[in-house]
Design a protein around this motif. Sequence first.
Motif, short mmCIF file in Angstrom:
data_model
loop_
_atom_site.label_atom_id
_atom_site.label_comp_id
_atom_site.label_asym_id
_atom_site.label_seq_id
_atom_site.Cartn_x
_atom_site.Cartn_y
_atom_site.Cartn_z
N GLU A 4 -25.12 -50.09 -15.76
CA GLU A 4 -25.57 -48.96 -16.57
C GLU A 4 -25.68 -49.40 -18.02
O GLU A 4 -25.00 -50.33 -18.44
CB GLU A 4 -24.55 -47.80 -16.53
N ALA A 5 -26.54 -48.69 -18.75
CA ALA A 5 -26.67 -49.00 -20.18
C ALA A 5 -27.14 -47.76 -20.92
O ALA A 5 -27.78 -46.88 -20.35
CB ALA A 5 -27.66 -50.13 -20.39
N ALA A 6 -26.80 -47.71 -22.20
CA ALA A 6 -27.25 -46.62 -23.07
C ALA A 6 -27.56 -47.21 -24.44
O ALA A 6 -26.78 -48.01 -24.97
CB ALA A 6 -26.18 -45.54 -23.20
N ALA A 7 -28.71 -46.85 -24.98
CA ALA A 7 -29.10 -47.29 -26.32
C ALA A 7 -28.95 -46.12 -27.27
O ALA A 7 -29.25 -44.97 -26.91
CB ALA A 7 -30.53 -47.80 -26.31
N PHE A 8 -28.51 -46.41 -28.50
CA PHE A 8 -28.30 -45.35 -29.47
C PHE A 8 -28.31 -45.95 -30.87
O PHE A 8 -28.11 -47.16 -31.04
CB PHE A 8 -26.96 -44.62 -29.22
N PRO A 9 -28.58 -45.14 -31.89
CA PRO A 9 -28.61 -45.65 -33.27
C PRO A 9 -27.22 -45.68 -33.89
O PRO A 9 -26.36 -44.86 -33.58
CB PRO A 9 -29.49 -44.63 -33.99
N GLU A 16 -32.68 -48.20 -42.57
CA GLU A 16 -32.76 -47.43 -41.33
C GLU A 16 -31.63 -47.80 -40.38
O GLU A 16 -30.99 -48.83 -40.53
CB GLU A 16 -34.11 -47.70 -40.66
N ASP A 17 -31.45 -46.95 -39.38
CA ASP A 17 -30.42 -47.22 -38.38
C ASP A 17 -30.72 -48.49 -37.61
O ASP A 17 -31.87 -48.92 -37.50
CB ASP A 17 -30.33 -46.05 -37.38
N GLU A 18 -29.67 -49.08 -37.06
CA GLU A 18 -29.79 -50.25 -36.18
C GLU A 18 -29.67 -49.78 -34.74
O GLU A 18 -29.06 -48.74 -34.46
CB GLU A 18 -28.67 -51.26 -36.47
N VAL A 19 -30.23 -50.55 -33.82
CA VAL A 19 -30.13 -50.23 -32.39
C VAL A 19 -28.89 -50.89 -31.83
O VAL A 19 -28.64 -52.08 -32.05
CB VAL A 19 -31.38 -50.71 -31.62
N MET A 20 -28.11 -50.11 -31.09
CA MET A 20 -26.92 -50.61 -30.41
C MET A 20 -27.01 -50.21 -28.95
O MET A 20 -27.55 -49.14 -28.64
CB MET A 20 -25.65 -50.02 -31.04
N VAL A 21 -26.54 -51.06 -28.06
CA VAL A 21 -26.48 -50.71 -26.65
C VAL A 21 -25.05 -50.87 -26.15
O VAL A 21 -24.34 -51.79 -26.56
CB VAL A 21 -27.44 -51.54 -25.77
N ALA A 22 -24.66 -49.96 -25.29
CA ALA A 22 -23.40 -50.07 -24.56
C ALA A 22 -23.79 -50.38 -23.13
O ALA A 22 -24.62 -49.68 -22.54
CB ALA A 22 -22.61 -48.77 -24.63
N VAL A 23 -23.27 -51.46 -22.58
CA VAL A 23 -23.64 -51.87 -21.23
C VAL A 23 -22.40 -51.99 -20.35
O VAL A 23 -21.35 -52.45 -20.79
CB VAL A 23 -24.43 -53.20 -21.22
N LEU A 61 -19.46 -39.78 -19.98
CA LEU A 61 -20.42 -38.87 -19.34
C LEU A 61 -20.01 -37.41 -19.48
O LEU A 61 -18.82 -37.10 -19.60
CB LEU A 61 -20.54 -39.21 -17.85
N THR A 62 -21.00 -36.54 -19.45
CA THR A 62 -20.75 -35.11 -19.42
C THR A 62 -20.39 -34.71 -17.99
O THR A 62 -20.46 -35.52 -17.07
CB THR A 62 -21.99 -34.32 -19.87
N GLU A 63 -20.07 -33.45 -17.81
CA GLU A 63 -19.75 -32.94 -16.48
C GLU A 63 -20.94 -33.06 -15.53
O GLU A 63 -20.78 -33.12 -14.31
CB GLU A 63 -19.31 -31.46 -16.57
N THR A 64 -22.16 -33.07 -16.09
CA THR A 64 -23.36 -33.17 -15.26
C THR A 64 -23.86 -34.61 -15.11
O THR A 64 -24.93 -34.84 -14.56
CB THR A 64 -24.49 -32.28 -15.81
N GLY A 65 -23.12 -35.58 -15.64
CA GLY A 65 -23.46 -36.98 -15.46
C GLY A 65 -24.37 -37.59 -16.51
O GLY A 65 -24.85 -38.71 -16.36
N LYS A 66 -24.63 -36.87 -17.60
CA LYS A 66 -25.46 -37.43 -18.68
C LYS A 66 -24.58 -38.21 -19.66
O LYS A 66 -23.42 -37.87 -19.87
CB LYS A 66 -26.18 -36.31 -19.43
N VAL A 67 -25.16 -39.25 -20.25
CA VAL A 67 -24.41 -40.08 -21.20
C VAL A 67 -24.15 -39.29 -22.48
O VAL A 67 -25.06 -38.69 -23.05
CB VAL A 67 -25.18 -41.39 -21.52
N ARG A 68 -22.91 -39.30 -22.92
CA ARG A 68 -22.52 -38.64 -24.17
C ARG A 68 -22.73 -39.61 -25.33
O ARG A 68 -21.79 -40.27 -25.77
CB ARG A 68 -21.08 -38.17 -24.08
#
Length: 111
Positions: A4-9, A16-23, A61-68
């Motif tokens: 799994e992975a999530a990208a966020f600023p 400007e913001d930098e891109v970070m990923v949690a993997v 994750l939220t209760e519905t499985g979305k990345v927080r």
Amino acid sequence: MVAEAAAFPVPSALAEDEVMVAVVPRPDRVLDPAQVARHCAGELPAFAVPRYVDVVAALPLTETGKVRKSVLRERGVTGGTWDRCRHDPVFLDQTLDRGHEGTPGGGPGRR
């Protein structure tokens, strides 16, 4: 190698913001953050390649499985976060200066 992975600023010291990923690595796998960044560089335009890579055991994750992502942004860059500008300056010079040459179709996007 990535389950799994999530990208966020995350805030940048310059502008400007930098891109970070949690993997999250697949079970029983060791994940090299530099390899993650190189893979992204081959698939994404230069501005979207993450500067920071954080290998985590699980994504919040939220209760519905979305990345927080708000939780990830609040955590931000830590001492254990891989920074391509600090750890791999050759990657920065060679990969990002090439523009979109290495992306499929010669431009931004995915396969």
